[in-house]
Scaffold this motif. Structure first.
Motif, mmCIF file in Angstrom:
data_model
loop_
_atom_site.group_PDB
_atom_site.id
_atom_site.type_symbol
_atom_site.label_atom_id
_atom_site.label_comp_id
_atom_site.label_asym_id
_atom_site.label_seq_id
_atom_site.Cartn_x
_atom_site.Cartn_y
_atom_site.Cartn_z
ATOM 1 N N ILE A 6 0.856 -1.194 0.000
ATOM 2 C CA ILE A 6 0.000 0.000 0.000
ATOM 3 C C ILE A 6 0.889 1.239 0.000
ATOM 4 O O ILE A 6 1.949 1.239 0.633
ATOM 5 C CB ILE A 6 -0.967 -0.038 1.217
ATOM 6 C CG1 ILE A 6 -1.762 1.257 1.376
ATOM 7 C CG2 ILE A 6 -0.256 -0.360 2.518
ATOM 8 C CD1 ILE A 6 -2.888 1.163 2.416
ATOM 9 N N THR A 7 0.484 2.256 -0.739
ATOM 10 C CA THR A 7 1.218 3.528 -0.703
ATOM 11 C C THR A 7 0.244 4.649 -0.382
ATOM 12 O O THR A 7 -0.832 4.740 -0.990
ATOM 13 C CB THR A 7 1.885 3.834 -2.053
ATOM 14 O OG1 THR A 7 2.694 2.727 -2.437
ATOM 15 C CG2 THR A 7 2.762 5.077 -1.970
ATOM 16 N N ARG A 8 0.660 5.471 0.579
ATOM 17 C CA ARG A 8 -0.092 6.689 0.860
ATOM 18 C C ARG A 8 0.880 7.861 0.827
ATOM 19 O O ARG A 8 2.032 7.743 1.242
ATOM 20 C CB ARG A 8 -0.779 6.608 2.230
ATOM 21 C CG ARG A 8 -1.945 5.612 2.254
ATOM 22 C CD ARG A 8 -3.067 6.038 1.299
ATOM 23 N NE ARG A 8 -4.208 5.148 1.320
ATOM 24 C CZ ARG A 8 -4.462 4.203 0.403
ATOM 25 N NH1 ARG A 8 -3.626 3.997 -0.607
ATOM 26 N NH2 ARG A 8 -5.556 3.474 0.486
ATOM 27 N N VAL B 231 -3.054 -1.339 -7.805
ATOM 28 C CA VAL B 231 -3.332 -0.249 -8.753
ATOM 29 C C VAL B 231 -2.636 0.966 -8.156
ATOM 30 O O VAL B 231 -3.053 1.465 -7.109
ATOM 31 C CB VAL B 231 -4.853 -0.016 -8.917
ATOM 32 C CG1 VAL B 231 -5.106 1.115 -9.905
ATOM 33 C CG2 VAL B 231 -5.541 -1.304 -9.382
ATOM 34 N N GLU B 232 -1.534 1.403 -8.788
ATOM 35 C CA GLU B 232 -0.638 2.338 -8.115
ATOM 36 C C GLU B 232 -0.042 3.411 -9.029
ATOM 37 O O GLU B 232 1.169 3.444 -9.259
ATOM 38 C CB GLU B 232 0.488 1.573 -7.420
ATOM 39 C CG GLU B 232 1.234 0.567 -8.277
ATOM 40 C CD GLU B 232 2.397 -0.075 -7.508
ATOM 41 O OE1 GLU B 232 3.226 0.676 -6.988
ATOM 42 O OE2 GLU B 232 2.463 -1.318 -7.446
ATOM 43 N N PRO B 233 -0.909 4.308 -9.535
ATOM 44 C CA PRO B 233 -0.349 5.391 -10.333
ATOM 45 C C PRO B 233 0.429 6.390 -9.471
ATOM 46 O O PRO B 233 0.215 6.467 -8.258
ATOM 47 C CB PRO B 233 -1.596 6.059 -10.937
ATOM 48 C CG PRO B 233 -2.683 5.763 -9.957
ATOM 49 C CD PRO B 233 -2.363 4.414 -9.362
ATOM 50 N N ILE C 79 -0.362 6.734 -5.129
ATOM 51 C CA ILE C 79 -1.454 6.145 -4.344
ATOM 52 C C ILE C 79 -1.581 4.708 -4.816
ATOM 53 O O ILE C 79 -1.759 4.456 -6.011
ATOM 54 C CB ILE C 79 -2.782 6.916 -4.558
ATOM 55 C CG1 ILE C 79 -2.611 8.401 -4.202
ATOM 56 C CG2 ILE C 79 -3.897 6.281 -3.718
ATOM 57 C CD1 ILE C 79 -3.819 9.277 -4.528
ATOM 58 N N GLU C 80 -1.440 3.789 -3.868
ATOM 59 C CA GLU C 80 -1.439 2.367 -4.229
ATOM 60 C C GLU C 80 -2.418 1.595 -3.358
ATOM 61 O O GLU C 80 -2.401 1.712 -2.135
ATOM 62 C CB GLU C 80 -0.034 1.784 -4.029
ATOM 63 C CG GLU C 80 0.012 0.273 -4.229
ATOM 64 C CD GLU C 80 1.435 -0.297 -4.151
ATOM 65 O OE1 GLU C 80 2.283 0.295 -3.460
ATOM 66 O OE2 GLU C 80 1.664 -1.333 -4.793
ATOM 67 N N ASP C 81 -3.258 0.826 -4.027
ATOM 68 C CA ASP C 81 -4.167 -0.071 -3.322
ATOM 69 C C ASP C 81 -4.074 -1.462 -3.895
ATOM 70 O O ASP C 81 -3.694 -1.649 -5.050
ATOM 71 C CB ASP C 81 -5.611 0.457 -3.436
ATOM 72 C CG ASP C 81 -5.832 1.601 -2.469
ATOM 73 O OD1 ASP C 81 -6.026 1.334 -1.285
ATOM 74 O OD2 ASP C 81 -5.742 2.770 -2.909
HETATM 75 MN MN MN Z 1 4.207 -0.556 -3.044
#
Ligand code: MN
Ligand code: GLY
Ligand code: MN
Length: 368
Positions: A237-239, A328-330, A342-344
């Motif tokens: 995950i990316t925030r 999904v991480e554009p 942002i990655e989910d």
């Molecule tokens: Mn990642």
């Protein structure tokens, strides 16, 4: 596990007489071993899994994990455990493989040392590469795997929600990474699923940055890319956050990445070529002032490892399938200035997708 062994063999025509999956020394463990043998704990260095076309699985392991292995095998009548000393592994494998003439190996993961050893023990055997069949079997998840991915995603999401409350001026990237990893474990993770990325200020413009001693200061963008292992299954995950007042540009960059992710998610349906998901995100970014600043493919499959054998970008035609777990991480990256990603994690369903990660994604300026 019988259905998983058979899923691998179904992708092989003609099928080999058996498949051998060999673990070397950590980190050179083939996670396919744990795909075929559903065992929640243990290292299993030097262990072998021998899969047969009828769904049976022989597991050769050292005394180090004997109890864990036997306990797991009680739940699966297709698994037989053989506890062997290191020097007995080869001769025991020879007995179990009998007269197998053609044997499949996972060329993508097998160490050269193991190959030489097997080739010597099974003189005259024809080896075939079954890595694509393994990849194909592993890429769509069964309900048990999805449940573990959900748990791993929940742990990541909890920490994602907590990050704004942890941020303090002067803390280093490494300190924040340590706090995030500690919290993942507190929430039930057995560890991180990959090296945590925490990037402050201009570092946030580098997608695969490694955290260092840089201190957080007002005006920094922050990218946190992290994931938990839960019973061997990974989240990713990316925030992105903004510490104190940022310039208007980074706010718009954040909103554009959010819109790109929404567009990508709308494209997710079974049967859709994976490139369409990437292209949906790229179109939003390329119509913005930051054309061309999406510098990587928009996602990859996730499972027993964070990059679970398959990724997608602008040219990948493989269709999405029900049960695929993907990211999904554009992102938009402005070198020298800052970045936002942002990655989910999602799982593809009959009508679209289910989120495995859920922390808020929108622009957030944390008071400095
Ligand atoms: Mn990642
Ligand atoms: N964590 C690396 C990636 O998002 O692919
Ligand atoms: Mn990822």
């Amino acid at each position: 596990m019988k259905p998983r062994v058979q899923k691998v063999f179904q992708n092989l025509d003609p099928a080999p007489d058996a498949i051998v999956v060999a673990n070397a020394v950590d980190p050179h463990l083939d996670q396919t071993f744990f795909y075929l043998f559903d065992v929640p704990a243990g290292l299993f260095e030097g262990s072998l899994a021998i899969a047969h076309p009828d769904g049976k699985l022989d597991v050769l392991t050292a005394a180090l994990e004997a109890e864990t292995a036997r306990e797991a095998a009680k739940k699966d009548p297709n698994v037989t455990i053989h506890v062997v000393g290191r020097e007995e592994t080869d001769s025991e494998a020879k007995k179990l493989l009998g007269g197998a003439k053609k044997v499949g190996l996972n060329y993508r993961e097998l160490t050269h040392e193991w190959f030489n050893r097997l080739d010597k023990t099974f003189d005259g055997t024809e080896w075939v590469d079954v890595s694509n069949a393994i990849r194909r079997a592993r890429v769509t998840k069964d309900p048990n795997e999805i449940q573990l991915l959900r748990k791993a995603g929940e742990i990541g999401s909890k920490v994602g929600r907590e990050i704004p409350g942890i941020l303090k001026a002067g803390m280093t990237e490494l300190e924040l990474a340590a706090e995030m990893e500690y919290r993942m474990n507190r929430h039930g993770a057995s560890g991180r699923s990959f090296s945590t990325i925490v990037a402050f200020g201009p570092h946030s413009a580098e997608p695969h940055y490694s955290p260092a001693e840089t201190k957080l200061k007002a005006g920094d963008s922050i990218v946190c890319d992290f994931g938990a292992y839960y019973r061997r299954y990974a989240s990713d995950i990316t925030r992105s956050f903004h510490f104190g007042r940022r310039d208007d540009e980074m706010k718009k960059v954040h909103e554009t990445v959010e819109a790109a992710q929404k567009a990508a998610l709308e494209a997710v349906k079974p049967g859709v070529p994976a490139k369409e998901v990437h292209l949906a995100a790229a179109r939003v970014i390329d119509a913005s002032p930051w054309k061309g600043r999406l510098t990587h493919g928009v996602g990859h499959s996730i499972g027993l490892v964070v990059h679970d054998g398959w990724g997608y970008g602008a040219t990948v035609e493989d269709p999405l399938e029900v049960g695929m777990a993907i990211t999904v991480e554009p992102g938009i990256y402005l070198p020298g200035h800052g970045g936002v990603r942002i990655e989910d994690d999602i799982v593809v369903t009959k009508n679209g997708y289910e989120f495995l990660t859920t922390a808020p994604r929108e622009y957030l300026e944390v008071a400095a």
